[in-house]
Motif scaffolding. Sequence first.
Motif, PDB file in Angstrom:
ATOM      1  N   ILE A  45       0.841  -1.203   0.000  1.00  0.00           N
ATOM      2  CA  ILE A  45       0.000   0.000   0.000  1.00  0.00           C
ATOM      3  C   ILE A  45       0.870   1.244   0.000  1.00  0.00           C
ATOM      4  CG2 ILE A  45      -1.713   1.322   1.315  1.00  0.00           C
ATOM      5  CD1 ILE A  45      -2.704  -1.433   2.412  1.00  0.00           C
ATOM      6  N   ALA A  46       1.887   1.240   0.847  1.00  0.00           N
ATOM      7  CA  ALA A  46       2.791   2.386   0.923  1.00  0.00           C
ATOM      8  C   ALA A  46       3.431   2.667  -0.428  1.00  0.00           C
ATOM      9  CB  ALA A  46       3.865   2.133   1.983  1.00  0.00           C
ATOM     10  N   GLU A  47       3.866   1.603  -1.081  1.00  0.00           N
ATOM     11  CA  GLU A  47       4.507   1.758  -2.394  1.00  0.00           C
ATOM     12  C   GLU A  47       3.522   2.292  -3.426  1.00  0.00           C
ATOM     13  OE1 GLU A  47       6.372  -1.159  -5.768  1.00  0.00           O
ATOM     14  OE2 GLU A  47       6.834  -1.628  -3.668  1.00  0.00           O
ATOM     15  N   LYS A  48       2.315   1.741  -3.459  1.00  0.00           N
ATOM     16  CA  LYS A  48       1.313   2.160  -4.452  1.00  0.00           C
ATOM     17  C   LYS A  48       0.873   3.610  -4.250  1.00  0.00           C
ATOM     18  CE  LYS A  48      -0.633  -2.151  -5.965  1.00  0.00           C
ATOM     19  NZ  LYS A  48      -1.742  -2.669  -6.705  1.00  0.00           N
ATOM     20  N   SER A  99       4.677   6.532   3.472  1.00  0.00           N
ATOM     21  CA  SER A  99       5.491   5.633   4.296  1.00  0.00           C
ATOM     22  C   SER A  99       4.633   4.498   4.851  1.00  0.00           C
ATOM     23  CB  SER A  99       6.138   6.403   5.452  1.00  0.00           C
ATOM     24  OG  SER A  99       5.167   6.727   6.436  1.00  0.00           O
ATOM     25  N   LYS A 100       5.308   3.399   5.180  1.00  0.00           N
ATOM     26  CA  LYS A 100       4.622   2.255   5.774  1.00  0.00           C
ATOM     27  C   LYS A 100       4.004   2.655   7.111  1.00  0.00           C
ATOM     28  CE  LYS A 100       5.396  -2.529   7.140  1.00  0.00           C
ATOM     29  NZ  LYS A 100       6.369  -3.563   7.417  1.00  0.00           N
ATOM     30  N   ARG A 101       4.696   3.511   7.840  1.00  0.00           N
ATOM     31  CA  ARG A 101       4.181   3.988   9.131  1.00  0.00           C
ATOM     32  C   ARG A 101       2.878   4.762   8.950  1.00  0.00           C
ATOM     33  NH1 ARG A 101       2.770   2.814  13.613  1.00  0.00           N
ATOM     34  NH2 ARG A 101       2.576   4.487  15.079  1.00  0.00           N
ATOM     35  N   VAL A 139       0.737   4.293   6.542  1.00  0.00           N
ATOM     36  CA  VAL A 139      -0.268   3.254   6.242  1.00  0.00           C
ATOM     37  C   VAL A 139      -0.759   2.637   7.551  1.00  0.00           C
ATOM     38  CG1 VAL A 139      -0.628   0.981   5.197  1.00  0.00           C
ATOM     39  CG2 VAL A 139       0.617   2.752   3.937  1.00  0.00           C
ATOM     40  N   GLU A 140       0.165   2.278   8.433  1.00  0.00           N
ATOM     41  CA  GLU A 140      -0.205   1.674   9.717  1.00  0.00           C
ATOM     42  C   GLU A 140      -1.082   2.608  10.541  1.00  0.00           C
ATOM     43  OE1 GLU A 140       3.639   0.789  11.311  1.00  0.00           O
ATOM     44  OE2 GLU A 140       3.919  -0.949  10.008  1.00  0.00           O
ATOM     45  N   THR A 141      -0.762   3.907  10.505  1.00  0.00           N
ATOM     46  CA  THR A 141      -1.557   4.894  11.242  1.00  0.00           C
ATOM     47  C   THR A 141      -2.972   4.967  10.679  1.00  0.00           C
ATOM     48  OG1 THR A 141       0.421   6.180  11.768  1.00  0.00           O
ATOM     49  CG2 THR A 141      -1.691   7.325  11.920  1.00  0.00           C
ATOM     50  N   HIS A 142      -3.084   5.011   9.346  1.00  0.00           N
ATOM     51  CA  HIS A 142      -4.414   5.061   8.724  1.00  0.00           C
ATOM     52  C   HIS A 142      -5.246   3.822   9.089  1.00  0.00           C
ATOM     53  CE1 HIS A 142      -4.398   8.688   6.368  1.00  0.00           C
ATOM     54  NE2 HIS A 142      -3.273   8.370   5.735  1.00  0.00           N
ATOM     55  N   ILE A 143      -4.621   2.652   9.050  1.00  0.00           N
ATOM     56  CA  ILE A 143      -5.349   1.419   9.374  1.00  0.00           C
ATOM     57  C   ILE A 143      -5.768   1.424  10.840  1.00  0.00           C
ATOM     58  CG2 ILE A 143      -5.134  -1.084   9.601  1.00  0.00           C
ATOM     59  CD1 ILE A 143      -3.428  -1.011   7.027  1.00  0.00           C
ATOM     60  N   SER A 144      -4.878   1.859  11.697  1.00  0.00           N
ATOM     61  CA  SER A 144      -5.194   1.927  13.126  1.00  0.00           C
ATOM     62  C   SER A 144      -6.366   2.873  13.382  1.00  0.00           C
ATOM     63  CB  SER A 144      -3.957   2.390  13.896  1.00  0.00           C
ATOM     64  OG  SER A 144      -4.252   2.523  15.254  1.00  0.00           O
ATOM     65  N   LEU A 145      -6.351   4.037  12.733  1.00  0.00           N
ATOM     66  CA  LEU A 145      -7.456   4.992  12.904  1.00  0.00           C
ATOM     67  C   LEU A 145      -8.757   4.445  12.322  1.00  0.00           C
ATOM     68  CD1 LEU A 145      -5.541   8.306  12.101  1.00  0.00           C
ATOM     69  CD2 LEU A 145      -6.432   7.582  14.333  1.00  0.00           C
ATOM     70  N   ALA A 146      -8.663   3.755  11.188  1.00  0.00           N
ATOM     71  CA  ALA A 146      -9.858   3.164  10.579  1.00  0.00           C
ATOM     72  C   ALA A 146     -10.467   2.111  11.501  1.00  0.00           C
ATOM     73  CB  ALA A 146      -9.517   2.558   9.217  1.00  0.00           C
ATOM     74  N   LEU A 147      -9.624   1.265  12.072  1.00  0.00           N
ATOM     75  CA  LEU A 147     -10.117   0.241  12.996  1.00  0.00           C
ATOM     76  C   LEU A 147     -10.724   0.876  14.246  1.00  0.00           C
ATOM     77  CD1 LEU A 147      -7.281  -2.405  12.652  1.00  0.00           C
ATOM     78  CD2 LEU A 147      -9.614  -2.567  11.767  1.00  0.00           C
ATOM     79  N   SER A 148     -10.127   1.962  14.677  1.00  0.00           N
ATOM     80  CA  SER A 148     -10.676   2.696  15.818  1.00  0.00           C
ATOM     81  C   SER A 148     -12.064   3.236  15.479  1.00  0.00           C
ATOM     82  CB  SER A 148      -9.739   3.838  16.193  1.00  0.00           C
ATOM     83  OG  SER A 148     -10.281   4.588  17.247  1.00  0.00           O
ATOM     84  N   ASP A 149     -12.227   3.757  14.259  1.00  0.00           N
ATOM     85  CA  ASP A 149     -13.541   4.230  13.806  1.00  0.00           C
ATOM     86  C   ASP A 149     -14.556   3.086  13.825  1.00  0.00           C
ATOM     87  OD1 ASP A 149     -12.505   6.757  13.364  1.00  0.00           O
ATOM     88  OD2 ASP A 149     -12.338   6.514  11.186  1.00  0.00           O
ATOM     89  N   LEU A 150     -14.143   1.921  13.348  1.00  0.00           N
ATOM     90  CA  LEU A 150     -15.060   0.782  13.268  1.00  0.00           C
ATOM     91  C   LEU A 150     -15.383   0.202  14.644  1.00  0.00           C
ATOM     92  CD1 LEU A 150     -13.761  -1.024  10.062  1.00  0.00           C
ATOM     93  CD2 LEU A 150     -15.828   0.359  10.325  1.00  0.00           C
ATOM     94  N   ARG A 151     -14.458   0.336  15.582  1.00  0.00           N
ATOM     95  CA  ARG A 151     -14.726  -0.165  16.940  1.00  0.00           C
ATOM     96  C   ARG A 151     -15.887   0.580  17.588  1.00  0.00           C
ATOM     97  NH1 ARG A 151      -8.995  -0.138  17.348  1.00  0.00           N
ATOM     98  NH2 ARG A 151      -8.243  -2.231  16.931  1.00  0.00           N
ATOM     99  N   LYS A 152     -16.148   1.805  17.144  1.00  0.00           N
ATOM    100  CA  LYS A 152     -17.253   2.589  17.698  1.00  0.00           C
ATOM    101  C   LYS A 152     -18.602   1.922  17.441  1.00  0.00           C
ATOM    102  CE  LYS A 152     -14.723   6.855  16.938  1.00  0.00           C
ATOM    103  NZ  LYS A 152     -14.577   7.994  16.036  1.00  0.00           N
ATOM    104  N   ILE A 153     -18.696   1.155  16.357  1.00  0.00           N
ATOM    105  CA  ILE A 153     -19.972   0.500  16.035  1.00  0.00           C
ATOM    106  C   ILE A 153     -19.997  -0.965  16.471  1.00  0.00           C
ATOM    107  CG2 ILE A 153     -20.505   2.062  14.128  1.00  0.00           C
ATOM    108  CD1 ILE A 153     -19.629  -0.197  12.202  1.00  0.00           C
ATOM    109  N   MET A 154     -18.942  -1.419  17.158  1.00  0.00           N
ATOM    110  CA  MET A 154     -18.875  -2.815  17.610  1.00  0.00           C
ATOM    111  C   MET A 154     -20.059  -3.226  18.481  1.00  0.00           C
ATOM    112  SD  MET A 154     -16.614  -4.636  16.270  1.00  0.00           S
ATOM    113  CE  MET A 154     -16.189  -6.010  17.312  1.00  0.00           C
TER     114      MET A 154
END
Length: 190
Positions: A151-154, A158-160, A162-177
Amino acid sequence: MSANVSDHIILSALSHGDEKAFDLIFEQLYPKIKFFVTRLTGNEEDAENITQDIFMQLWIKRERLEGIESFDAYVYTMAKNAGLNFIRKSLLTDTQMPSESQEVASEESLEDTLYYKELEGIIEKEIDKMPQQRRKVFEMSRVEGLSNAEIAEKLGISKRTVETHISLALSDLRKIMPLMQLMALLMITK
């Protein structure tokens, strides 16, 4: 599997072809995934075949697994997609007159499918609320199955990042858990 350091170690070992890591993941997740797919398809024998296919795909594509943040969510998404694909194919190929027991199973599968579609809709709405870059990174990770490095390459980030975006996205989704868990509970207890 829960998201912790040992899970990341196990996924890393699996992605490098460690059969013991695969066996451990299989022992932990196979019964849960089979139960999930059985509830979705309404047929335990078909669910067993689908679940075995899912784990076969995990082994075949093991090199891609190391960068996955939430392995459980990844496997459940595979299971949901495989189950829904099975239902679609069954509906398209089943031209025989159903027996009464098949009709009951079909009604239950249809009801389960409606629950899953509703859950899917809730998740998609939450994903649509995300900032564009976060949504894009999350979809590349979870839908396309790309690693963080890919993802970072495409995207030229940076890979970091990408990791931050995924972490924030998962945090967003945890709100509806809580809502998702309630709907899953309704499916199981119906």
